[in-house]
Design an enzyme around this catalytic site. Structure first.
Site, PDB file in Angstrom:
ATOM      1  N   GLU A 130      11.050   0.938   9.525  1.00 50.01           N
ATOM      2  CA  GLU A 130      12.044   1.923   9.365  1.00 50.01           C
ATOM      3  C   GLU A 130      11.476   3.435   9.534  1.00 50.01           C
ATOM      4  O   GLU A 130      10.506   3.767   8.979  1.00 50.01           O
ATOM      5  CB  GLU A 130      12.545   1.911   7.922  1.00 50.01           C
ATOM      6  CG  GLU A 130      13.722   2.500   7.569  1.00 50.01           C
ATOM      7  CD  GLU A 130      13.535   4.220   7.067  1.00 50.01           C
ATOM      8  OE1 GLU A 130      13.667   5.180   7.922  1.00 50.01           O
ATOM      9  OE2 GLU A 130      13.262   4.266   5.826  1.00 50.01           O
ATOM     10  N   GLU A 140      11.455  15.482  14.914  1.00 50.65           N
ATOM     11  CA  GLU A 140      11.616  15.556  13.482  1.00 50.65           C
ATOM     12  C   GLU A 140      10.652  16.296  12.629  1.00 50.65           C
ATOM     13  O   GLU A 140       9.540  16.322  12.870  1.00 50.65           O
ATOM     14  CB  GLU A 140      11.435  13.944  13.058  1.00 50.65           C
ATOM     15  CG  GLU A 140      11.480  13.803  11.676  1.00 50.65           C
ATOM     16  CD  GLU A 140      11.218  12.264  11.324  1.00 50.65           C
ATOM     17  OE1 GLU A 140      10.164  11.562  11.518  1.00 50.65           O
ATOM     18  OE2 GLU A 140      11.887  11.703  10.498  1.00 50.65           O
ATOM     19  N   CYS A 160      13.834  10.689   5.776  1.00 44.28           N
ATOM     20  CA  CYS A 160      14.045  10.113   7.025  1.00 44.28           C
ATOM     21  C   CYS A 160      15.310  10.228   8.023  1.00 44.28           C
ATOM     22  O   CYS A 160      15.555  10.525   9.268  1.00 44.28           O
ATOM     23  CB  CYS A 160      13.341   8.626   7.374  1.00 44.28           C
ATOM     24  SG  CYS A 160      14.355   7.709   6.034  1.00 44.28           S
ATOM     25  N   THR A 180       7.544   7.147  13.619  1.00 44.31           N
ATOM     26  CA  THR A 180       7.639   6.391  14.704  1.00 44.31           C
ATOM     27  C   THR A 180       6.305   6.008  15.524  1.00 44.31           C
ATOM     28  O   THR A 180       5.987   4.977  15.993  1.00 44.31           O
ATOM     29  CB  THR A 180       8.690   7.099  15.722  1.00 44.31           C
ATOM     30  OG1 THR A 180       9.950   7.192  14.913  1.00 44.31           O
ATOM     31  CG2 THR A 180       8.916   6.455  17.101  1.00 44.31           C
ATOM     32  N   GLU A 181       5.543   7.095  15.332  1.00 44.82           N
ATOM     33  CA  GLU A 181       4.117   6.840  16.087  1.00 44.82           C
ATOM     34  C   GLU A 181       3.211   5.679  15.551  1.00 44.82           C
ATOM     35  O   GLU A 181       2.907   4.852  16.060  1.00 44.82           O
ATOM     36  CB  GLU A 181       3.470   8.268  15.979  1.00 44.82           C
ATOM     37  CG  GLU A 181       2.160   8.322  16.732  1.00 44.82           C
ATOM     38  CD  GLU A 181       1.304   9.371  16.040  1.00 44.82           C
ATOM     39  OE1 GLU A 181       1.940  10.258  15.315  1.00 44.82           O
ATOM     40  OE2 GLU A 181       0.038   9.521  16.321  1.00 44.82           O
ATOM     41  N   LYS A 190       0.851  -1.154   0.107  1.00 39.69           N
ATOM     42  CA  LYS A 190      -0.067  -0.081   0.063  1.00 39.69           C
ATOM     43  C   LYS A 190       0.849   1.274   0.001  1.00 39.69           C
ATOM     44  O   LYS A 190       1.558   1.311   1.131  1.00 39.69           O
ATOM     45  CB  LYS A 190      -1.016   0.100   1.274  1.00 39.69           C
ATOM     46  CG  LYS A 190      -1.982   1.170   1.052  1.00 39.69           C
ATOM     47  CD  LYS A 190      -2.587   1.497   2.619  1.00 39.69           C
ATOM     48  CE  LYS A 190      -1.667   2.469   3.285  1.00 39.69           C
ATOM     49  NZ  LYS A 190      -1.708   3.702   2.621  1.00 39.69           N
ATOM     50  N   GLY A 214       7.701   4.687   7.843  1.00 38.93           N
ATOM     51  CA  GLY A 214       6.962   5.968   8.543  1.00 38.93           C
ATOM     52  C   GLY A 214       7.269   6.307   9.566  1.00 38.93           C
ATOM     53  O   GLY A 214       8.362   6.441  10.059  1.00 38.93           O
TER      54      GLY A 214
HETATM   55  P1  NDP Z   1       2.644   7.719   8.586  1.00 41.03           P
HETATM   56  O1  NDP Z   1       3.512   6.858   9.487  1.00 41.03           O
HETATM   57  O2  NDP Z   1       1.331   8.240   9.152  1.00 41.03           O
HETATM   58  O3  NDP Z   1       2.445   7.041   7.363  1.00 41.03           O
HETATM   59  C1  NDP Z   1       3.142   6.133   6.502  1.00 41.03           C
HETATM   60  C2  NDP Z   1       2.215   5.065   5.947  1.00 41.03           C
HETATM   61  O4  NDP Z   1       1.638   4.376   7.000  1.00 41.03           O
HETATM   62  C3  NDP Z   1       1.447   5.575   5.027  1.00 41.03           C
HETATM   63  O5  NDP Z   1       1.219   4.636   3.992  1.00 41.03           O
HETATM   64  C4  NDP Z   1       0.187   5.601   5.812  1.00 41.03           C
HETATM   65  O6  NDP Z   1      -1.019   5.717   5.006  1.00 41.03           O
HETATM   66  C5  NDP Z   1       0.191   4.373   6.534  1.00 41.03           C
HETATM   67  N1  NDP Z   1      -0.517   4.444   7.944  1.00 41.03           N
HETATM   68  C6  NDP Z   1      -0.980   5.406   8.978  1.00 41.03           C
HETATM   69  N2  NDP Z   1      -1.749   5.076   9.867  1.00 41.03           N
HETATM   70  C7  NDP Z   1      -1.644   3.629   9.919  1.00 41.03           C
HETATM   71  C8  NDP Z   1      -1.910   2.710  10.661  1.00 41.03           C
HETATM   72  N3  NDP Z   1      -2.681   2.910  11.849  1.00 41.03           N
HETATM   73  N4  NDP Z   1      -1.602   1.420  10.276  1.00 41.03           N
HETATM   74  C9  NDP Z   1      -1.265   1.208   9.173  1.00 41.03           C
HETATM   75  N5  NDP Z   1      -0.474   1.899   8.342  1.00 41.03           N
HETATM   76  C10 NDP Z   1      -1.005   3.243   8.695  1.00 41.03           C
HETATM   77  O7  NDP Z   1       3.524   8.978   8.066  1.00 41.03           O
HETATM   78  P2  NDP Z   1       2.774  10.685   7.621  1.00 41.03           P
HETATM   79  O8  NDP Z   1       2.518  10.358   6.181  1.00 41.03           O
HETATM   80  O9  NDP Z   1       1.356  10.760   8.379  1.00 41.03           O
HETATM   81  O10 NDP Z   1       3.687  11.484   8.233  1.00 41.03           O
HETATM   82  C11 NDP Z   1       3.755  12.027   9.670  1.00 41.03           C
HETATM   83  C12 NDP Z   1       5.069  12.110   9.921  1.00 41.03           C
HETATM   84  O11 NDP Z   1       5.854  11.048   9.888  1.00 41.03           O
HETATM   85  C13 NDP Z   1       6.071  13.178   9.120  1.00 41.03           C
HETATM   86  O12 NDP Z   1       5.853  14.369   9.421  1.00 41.03           O
HETATM   87  C14 NDP Z   1       7.567  12.685   9.405  1.00 41.03           C
HETATM   88  O13 NDP Z   1       7.891  13.212  10.646  1.00 41.03           O
HETATM   89  C15 NDP Z   1       7.291  11.034   9.563  1.00 41.03           C
HETATM   90  N6  NDP Z   1       7.606  10.457   8.042  1.00 41.03           N
HETATM   91  C16 NDP Z   1       8.819   9.521   8.306  1.00 41.03           C
HETATM   92  C17 NDP Z   1       8.889   8.853   7.273  1.00 41.03           C
HETATM   93  C18 NDP Z   1      10.207   8.032   7.164  1.00 41.03           C
HETATM   94  O14 NDP Z   1      10.643   7.895   6.093  1.00 41.03           O
HETATM   95  N7  NDP Z   1      10.784   7.613   8.289  1.00 41.03           N
HETATM   96  C19 NDP Z   1       8.204   9.219   6.148  1.00 41.03           C
HETATM   97  C20 NDP Z   1       7.012   9.775   6.120  1.00 41.03           C
HETATM   98  C21 NDP Z   1       6.690  10.333   7.257  1.00 41.03           C
HETATM   99  P3  NDP Z   1      -1.427   7.103   4.490  1.00 41.03           P
HETATM  100  O15 NDP Z   1      -0.682   7.918   4.266  1.00 41.03           O
HETATM  101  O16 NDP Z   1      -2.220   6.544   3.225  1.00 41.03           O
HETATM  102  O17 NDP Z   1      -2.214   7.549   5.520  1.00 41.03           O
END
Ligand code: NDP
Length: 794
Positions: free
Chosen positions: A266, A397, A300, A246-247, A192, A244
């Protein structure tokens, strides 16, 4: 503008990349894009769609399916059905498909690059020259791993159906990091993309179709976080690979805690960019541009914390400001721009809010004099100086083009500042003194270290974090282990009998007076009384009391963890020295073999001859890890740049090891010795049913020159003590060999601090069977790889 005036001003003109092909691709798929399930293009069962916008203009690009549970289910079932055929195809067959995919990506590279820039807002210069070439390289490299699987990983097999959830910052690159190794190792995939950036993943699905990939091997479903959560909870998915925040990483870890799903995470970072006074400052400035303004800082591993030696700080800030003034921001399809758009208004707002907090906290903000375009999601490059190390902008971050600068005086202070973060993804070190760089590199806690360079990536090198930046590696052989499992795991048996005995023992706690042994704890090389003052009876397998041991509590664990930290110099002992200590330990155990055999016999009510086999197996196992102490080598990856990439195997640090109940001596030795052979220090919880085999070891440890604090032993209730270890922020890794429920509790508790865990879900290996205790497997869990990129060659 006339040619003469161009020569006068040296201003850049626009250099637009054509978007014709990408727009045609989108137009041909109107009104709504479909998703790719079981080799077919299908509309979502939800009948709902999300809008994908161009971040540079905020105009709509496409409608993308918003999948629901039923769609996820279809995709997982398709992947499950395709699995056996994909496995049977063998390494060579899979290699041919991966190679074909790589070729097709190269052939359509410009379409991928333009579509990615339109959807994400990143400069086409980056998608064209970095993202997409790296994507192709990833598939080529992993075609090679598919070919070599049977030779290089003969003891391993595929996991099954893998769910992959990726972010929006490098949509295609993250897709390739996930799909290439998974397919190479024989898994099938449901992926996804992030809701903001689904387009290139769907174009990739067309490539899968073009190369004739068997139906169901790759399924691409689009959707939002709720769709991702459906994947995480699907019972047929054997592994979740996530990149994505950390949360969300923590949410996924908790959601999978009671399952045997393998996960790799990651996550975020706040990576230090460390500049010493002898660095080449002009190179540093270009490094800074790359570290924090590449992809608008939405990286990241962005070098978002600039740590500068005080003597050159002002000089460097001045140079950086002057370079910032010259950066060009604008439409992602303009080949002459440096900075594109932020992915979406919500992300822009997060950046604006955090910058506002930085100003309120008293840091000094600097932005160039020029204006950002107003028709898209743009944010100017930003420098904060006078930043307090504990302030929000130094810790959180920001995920935008915002650099926070702090200064240091000595190398020690630089290391302290660099490690003053909950993350540990990457770091870069700038100095002309290679001795200094290589002195600092092992001291910074991060998975990737760049020396006089930054943001270097390659398929041959592992990438991934320490601490709250997650665990698991992507790329190189270390990344492959995330997509395989040991074949012998299927032979492990569920635990039962020992558990009943443990329950009986605790029921009779403080019951009978006849005792012949009372053992304390072993902490920092000394015997310690239990803090709570409680002892518990130890029973043999017939229920007779054969001794007493202390009942450990939270405070005992805390003291043991402190002692283990105080002994951290063990990691710096040479591997040869550690081997010597282990050989000596084996020698001293041998000298008391009869005594240990008798003790095993009395605990397990078995013949001394049988018990002696356990002692002998324990001695041999110590020899095995003494042998490996200086042979589990790090290696050098052949990355295709002017670098060598040193893949250094580092100890995790302080490890909690909850030992199995069965084989009380051999189980203890088999779990604890590999950890210390690699330089970890350990807090061990021995067998709950036969702890005296561990407490008898105190004198052996003392006489064998094992430094105080390297092995600490606390007896008591395994599941209670392991929960304390899992919650403890200063425990870096935790192994648990026990019940399914205990394993779940450990996984759940460790989600909070992202501790590395290795649990057995109540399935027991046979500790006597060499195949069940492959040393390489234990050593890999006792170490983590730091990839250090060092300039090398022409
Ligand atoms: P998220 O962690 O929310 O998103 C990453 C992926 O996880 C997306 O495909 C998202 O879907 C999906 N996702 C969201 N919630 C869930 C869940 N409960 N269960 C399973 N999958 C889920 O990152 P954000 O896009 O909201 O970005 C927020 C912050 O995260 C950024 O500001 C940045 O600080 C950090 N980030 C870090 C990254 C990294 O490479 N380490 C990359 C991106 C963000 P969808 O996007 O479709 O909601």
């Amino acid at each position: 503008m006339s040619v003469a005036s161009i020569f006068e001003t040296m201003e850049y003109g626009p250099a637009p990349e054509s978007k014709e092909m990408a727009e045609k691709w989108l137009k041909d798929r109107k009104p709504n894009l479909k998703q790719f399930i079981n080799g077919k293009w299908v509309a979502p069962k939800s009948k709902k769609y999300m809008v994908s916008n161009n971040p540079c203009s905020q105009k709509k690009l496409a409608s993308v399916p918003l999948s629901n549970k039923a769609d996820v289910n279809d995709a997982v079932n398709a992947a499950d059905k395709a699995l056996s055929g994909w496995v049977k195809l063998g390494g060579h067959g899979r290699a041919r498909y991966l190679y074909a995919i790589a070729r097709q990506i190269q052939k359509h590279s410009r379409l991928f690059a333009v579509l990615e820039s339109l959807d994400n807002g990143k400069p086409v210069r980056e998608t064209r020259d970095i993202d997409i070439p790296l994507v192709a390289r990833h598939f080529y490299h992993h075609a090679g791993w598919a070919q070599l699987q049977s030779e290089k990983l003969p003891e391993y097999k595929e996991i099954g159906v893998v769910g992959q959830i990726i972010p929006w910052n490098f949509p295609m690159l993250m897709l390739s990091w996930k799909i290439a190794p998974a397919l190479a190792m024989g898994n099938t995939v449901v992926l996804k993309p992030a809701e903001f950036t689904s387009l290139t993943a769907l174009l990739f699905a067309e490539i899968c179709e073009q190369v004739g990939l068997p139906d169901g091997v790759v399924n691409i479903i689009t959707g939002d976080g709720a769709t991702g959560a459906e994947m995480v909870n699907h019972p047929k998915i054997g592994k979740i690979a996530f990149t994505g925040s950390t949360e969300v990483g923590k949410i996924i870890r908790r959601a999978t805690a009671d399952t045997e799903k393998k996960i790799s995470l990651e996550l975020g970072g706040k990576s230090p960019f460390v500049v010493f006074e002898d660095a080449d400052l002009d190179s540093v400035v270009e490094g800074v541009v790359d570290a924090i303004w590449f992809n608008q800082g939405q990286v990241c591993c962005a070098g978002s914390r600039l740590l500068v030696q005080e003597s050159i700080a002002e000089k460097l800030y001045k140079k950086i400001r002057s370079r910032m003034e010259k950066l060009r921001i604008g439409n992602a399809l303009d080949k002459g721009i440096d900075i594109g758009a932020i992915v979406a208004p919500v992300q822009l707002k997060t950046i604006e809010d955090l910058v506002q907090k930085g100003v309120e906290e008293g840091a000094e903000l600097w932005q160039p004099s020029w204006e950002c375009p107003s028709d898209g999601c743009f944010y100017p490059p930003t420098l904060f100086t006078n930043v307090a190390p504990a302030s929000l902008i130094a810790q959180e971050e920001i995920f935008g083009p915002v650099l926070v600068a702090m200064s240091f005086r000595t190398p020690e202070e630089a290391v302290m500042l660099a490690n003053n973060t909950r993350y540990g993804l990457a770091a870069s070190i700038w100095t002309e003194n290679i001795n200094l760089a290589l002195d600092i590199a092992p001291k910074i806690k991060a998975g990737t270290m760049w020396i006089n360079c930054t943001n270097m990536f390659d398929a041959a090198s592992g990438f991934g974090g320490y601490r709250e930046s997650g665990f698991g590696r992507e790329g190189g052989i270390e990344g492959l282990y995330e997509y395989v499992k040991l074949k012998v795991e299927e032979e492990f048996k569920p635990e039962q009998k020992q558990k009943e005995v443990a329950e009986k023992a605790s029921a009779q706690k403080n019951g009978l007076p006849t005792i012949d042994k009372t053992a304390k704890f072993y902490v920092g090389g000394k015997q310690q009384r239990p803090d709570g003052g409680y002892m518990q009876n130890v029973l043999d397998t017939k229920g007779n009391v054969i001794g007493q041991v202390g009942e450990g509590n939270r405070k005992d664990i805390r003291n043991a963890v402190e002692a283990a930290h105080a002994a951290s110099k063990w990691a710096n002992a040479t591997a040869h020295n550690r081997a010597q200590v282990l050989y000596y330990l084996a020698e001293n155990l041998e000298a008391r073999a009869d005594e240990f055999a008798e003790r095993i016999s009395s605990a397990l009510n078995q013949s001394t001859r049988k018990s002696m086999q356990e002692v002998e197996a324990s001695i041999e196992r110590i020899f095995i890890y003494a042998a490996f102490a200086d042979k589990y080598d790090s290696h050098v990856h052949a990355t295709p740049y002017r670098n060598v990439t040193l893949a250094m195997k580092e100890p995790l640090g302080v490890m909690g090891i909850v030992c199995p109940n069965e084989a009380p001596l051999l189980g203890f030795i088999s779990a604890v010795i590999p950890a210390i052979a690699m330089g970890n220090t350990v807090v061990a919880i021995p067998s709950e049913t036969a702890p005296l085999l561990a407490t008898d070891l105190y004198q052996v440890l003392e006489t064998s020159d094992v430094p105080g604090g390297v092995i600490n032993i606390i007896t008591g209730n395994k599941d209670e003590l392991s929960k304390v270890l899992a919650n403890h922020d200063d425990v870096d890794g935790l192994w648990y060999f026990g019940s399914k429920e205990g394993s779940t509790k450990v996984q759940f508790a460790a989600a909070e601090n992202m501790k590395r865990t290795w649990v057995n879900f109540g399935r027991n290996r046979d500790w006597f069977n060499p195949k069940h205790v492959t040393p390489e497997y234990f050593l890999r869990h006792a170490t983590q790889i730091k990839n250090i990129w060092v300039p090398y060659g022409e």
